[in-house]
Design an enzyme around this catalytic site. Structure first.
Site, PDB file in Angstrom:
ATOM      1  N   THR A 193      -3.120  -8.186 -10.514  1.00 21.25           N
ATOM      2  CA  THR A 193      -1.885  -8.725  -9.097  1.00 21.25           C
ATOM      3  C   THR A 193      -1.285  -9.450 -10.479  1.00 21.25           C
ATOM      4  O   THR A 193      -1.427 -10.117 -10.867  1.00 21.25           O
ATOM      5  CB  THR A 193      -2.344  -9.236  -8.098  1.00 21.25           C
ATOM      6  OG1 THR A 193      -2.758  -8.372  -6.958  1.00 21.25           O
ATOM      7  CG2 THR A 193      -1.039 -10.341  -7.613  1.00 21.25           C
ATOM      8  N   ARG A 221      -4.620   2.100   2.319  1.00 19.65           N
ATOM      9  CA  ARG A 221      -5.376   0.726   1.992  1.00 19.65           C
ATOM     10  C   ARG A 221      -4.223  -0.449   1.694  1.00 19.65           C
ATOM     11  O   ARG A 221      -3.446  -0.058   0.230  1.00 19.65           O
ATOM     12  CB  ARG A 221      -6.833   0.059   1.372  1.00 19.65           C
ATOM     13  CG  ARG A 221      -7.348  -1.328   1.186  1.00 19.65           C
ATOM     14  CD  ARG A 221      -5.879  -2.100  -0.001  1.00 19.65           C
ATOM     15  NE  ARG A 221      -6.953  -3.663  -0.217  1.00 19.65           N
ATOM     16  CZ  ARG A 221      -6.691  -4.369  -1.417  1.00 19.65           C
ATOM     17  NH1 ARG A 221      -5.838  -4.115  -1.558  1.00 19.65           N
ATOM     18  NH2 ARG A 221      -7.794  -5.300  -1.113  1.00 19.65           N
ATOM     19  N   VAL A 222      -3.849  -1.384   2.457  1.00 20.13           N
ATOM     20  CA  VAL A 222      -3.226  -2.565   2.006  1.00 20.13           C
ATOM     21  C   VAL A 222      -3.551  -3.679   1.492  1.00 20.13           C
ATOM     22  O   VAL A 222      -4.245  -3.987   2.429  1.00 20.13           O
ATOM     23  CB  VAL A 222      -1.389  -2.685   3.356  1.00 20.13           C
ATOM     24  CG1 VAL A 222      -0.368  -3.866   2.670  1.00 20.13           C
ATOM     25  CG2 VAL A 222      -0.932  -1.555   3.580  1.00 20.13           C
ATOM     26  N   GLY A 223      -3.205  -4.683   0.720  1.00 20.96           N
ATOM     27  CA  GLY A 223      -3.632  -5.690   0.624  1.00 20.96           C
ATOM     28  C   GLY A 223      -2.915  -6.806   1.241  1.00 20.96           C
ATOM     29  O   GLY A 223      -1.942  -6.706   2.095  1.00 20.96           O
ATOM     30  N   ASP A 224      -2.759  -8.167   0.330  1.00 21.16           N
ATOM     31  CA  ASP A 224      -2.521  -9.097   0.759  1.00 21.16           C
ATOM     32  C   ASP A 224      -0.894  -9.557  -0.260  1.00 21.16           C
ATOM     33  O   ASP A 224      -0.231  -9.716   0.617  1.00 21.16           O
ATOM     34  CB  ASP A 224      -2.947 -10.528   0.751  1.00 21.16           C
ATOM     35  CG  ASP A 224      -3.639 -11.139  -1.373  1.00 21.16           C
ATOM     36  OD1 ASP A 224      -3.971  -9.168  -1.768  1.00 21.16           O
ATOM     37  OD2 ASP A 224      -2.980 -11.397  -1.548  1.00 21.16           O
ATOM     38  N   THR A 244      -3.882 -13.775  -6.191  1.00 15.92           N
ATOM     39  CA  THR A 244      -4.333 -12.710  -6.482  1.00 15.92           C
ATOM     40  C   THR A 244      -5.683 -12.929  -6.235  1.00 15.92           C
ATOM     41  O   THR A 244      -5.983 -13.641  -5.574  1.00 15.92           O
ATOM     42  CB  THR A 244      -4.193 -12.716  -8.374  1.00 15.92           C
ATOM     43  OG1 THR A 244      -4.984 -13.737  -8.746  1.00 15.92           O
ATOM     44  CG2 THR A 244      -2.830 -12.902  -8.736  1.00 15.92           C
ATOM     45  N   GLY A 245      -6.486 -11.806  -6.667  1.00 16.90           N
ATOM     46  CA  GLY A 245      -7.860 -11.395  -6.248  1.00 16.90           C
ATOM     47  C   GLY A 245      -7.821 -10.947  -4.600  1.00 16.90           C
ATOM     48  O   GLY A 245      -7.357 -10.008  -4.204  1.00 16.90           O
ATOM     49  N   GLY A 247      -7.941  -9.385  -1.854  1.00 17.96           N
ATOM     50  CA  GLY A 247      -7.141  -9.657  -0.456  1.00 17.96           C
ATOM     51  C   GLY A 247      -6.837  -9.940   0.877  1.00 17.96           C
ATOM     52  O   GLY A 247      -6.088 -10.522   1.419  1.00 17.96           O
TER      53      GLY A 247
HETATM   54  N1  GLY Z   1      -4.605  -9.285  -4.244  1.00 13.34           N
HETATM   55  C1  GLY Z   1      -4.711  -7.594  -4.478  1.00 13.34           C
HETATM   56  C2  GLY Z   1      -4.916  -6.797  -3.349  1.00 13.34           C
HETATM   57  O1  GLY Z   1      -5.672  -7.294  -3.497  1.00 13.34           O
HETATM   58  O2  GLY Z   1      -4.592  -6.357  -3.635  1.00 13.34           O
END
Ligand code: GLY
Length: 339
Positions: A193, A221-224, A244-245, A247
């Site tokens: 990210t 899957r959807v992250g943050d 980042t990291g 999510g």
């Molecule tokens: N921070 C990126 C994710 O977890 O998709």
């Protein structure tokens, strides 16, 4: 009759053209020191920020500046965590997430699980500027991009395909995929990210977060990153934050919103980023339960920066890079846990 479309356009135009200070009669607009930051250190920072700073420092649009900077990573096949060249989902298909937010209008746009489009943050910008929506996902996001002239391309580079294949072949001893001889597989799943945040000479704030998400994720899957308030948030009166990291941790703490609200309550960007890291550790029951990492970066409206992570990375503090009138600089943040 004022339709919703006209109403939104109207507030966008007024907000964009006249910053709050200039609307007060007789009061001069204070010139702010512009700054553009990204959540990377020396290695990527300079090349990512250069095009954005060129635009910002020559009086160009803040949104163009952050978009062009974020596009650098999206288009670079060497980066395996963002855009073209990002690591794919468990089926070997690259699915990208991105968001954008603009302070003067407090408007935003995002796309999630979009396939085949190299620059998802540019699609997110069009969602913000050319629709009455905020979040478009999956095939709908790709169709929207095609309608705006984007090309559908193969985003899986040979480098990313080989990394994915090694993961797949090492997943289990009881399936039919065999790793090659001399197998010494010991790779961690990555969540890369990039956040790009900027403040222009009017003191207006904008930001982008873009990613290929968690490597080998379950499809869909959807992250943050594309969720406003999680991977990205800003307020034109306060500043901006991006994460980042892992999510999932940022999602369940509304991470970037939390950081911006901490800044609004008087914390510096550095203190606010550290507060989020502590909060994530606390909700997980303390440091003994932390087997992931998150990093948060922030910039205040006045150009002060902050950066904190839960863990150090390979013996190094978390870093952000910024470009301002003082030139290109790298800022060392803080971390809570030594590895
Ligand atoms: N921070 C990126 C994710 O977890 O998709």
């Amino acid at each position: 009759m004022t339709t919703r479309r006209k109403f939104i356009k109207k507030i966008s135009t007024v907000g964009a053209a006249l910053p709050i200070a200039s609307q007060i009669q007789g009061k001069e607009v204070k010139k702010n020191k512009p700054i553009i930051i990204c959540s990377r250190g020396e290695q990527w920072g300079e090349k990512v920020l250069r095009p954005g700073w060129d635009i910002l420092s020559s009086g160009g649009k803040l949104l163009d500046a952050i978009e062009k900077s974020a596009n650098v990573t999206e288009l670079d096949p060497e980066d395996t965590s963002v855009g073209y060249g990002g690591l794919p989902n468990e089926h070997g298909i690259v699915q990208l997430d991105a968001s954008i937010m603009y302070g003067p209008t407090h408007n935003c746009g995002s796309v999630a699980s979009i396939e085949g489009i190299k620059t998802p943050c540019s699609v997110a910008r069009l969602v913000m500027e050319r629709t009455d929506h905020i979040h478009i996902v999956g095939p709908g996001a790709q169709k929207f991009a095609i309608a705006h002239g984007f090309k559908v391309e193969n985003l899986l580079t040979e480098k990313a395909r080989k990394i994915w294949l090694r993961w797949k072949e090492n997943l289990s001893d009881s399936d039919d995929w065999f790793p090659p001889e001399n197998n010494n597989y010991d790779e961690k799943r990555i969540t890369g990210t990039i956040n790009v945040l900027g403040v222009d000479s009017l003191g207006d704030v904008a930001g982008i977060t873009t990613t290929s998400g968690l490597a080998y994720k379950i499809p869909g899957r959807v992250g943050d990153s594309p969720i406003i308030g999680a991977g990205l948030y800003l307020d034109n009166e306060v500043g901006a934050a991006g994460a980042t990291g892992r999510g999932e941790e940022i999602l369940r703490t509304c991470g970037s919103f939390y950081v911006v609200e901490q800044m609004r309550a008087g914390k510096s960007p550095q203190e606010a980023c550290e507060a989020l890291c502590k909060r994530i550790v606390d909700i997980n029951g303390g440091t003994k339960n932390i087997d992931f990492n998150d990093k948060i970066v922030a910039v205040s409206k006045s150009g002060e920066v902050g950066c904190a992570s839960i863990k150090e990375r390979k013996g190094n503090p978390p870093k952000l890079a910024y470009w301002s009138e003082d030139g290109f600089n790298v800022y060392d943040g803080t971390y809570l846990i030594e590895e």
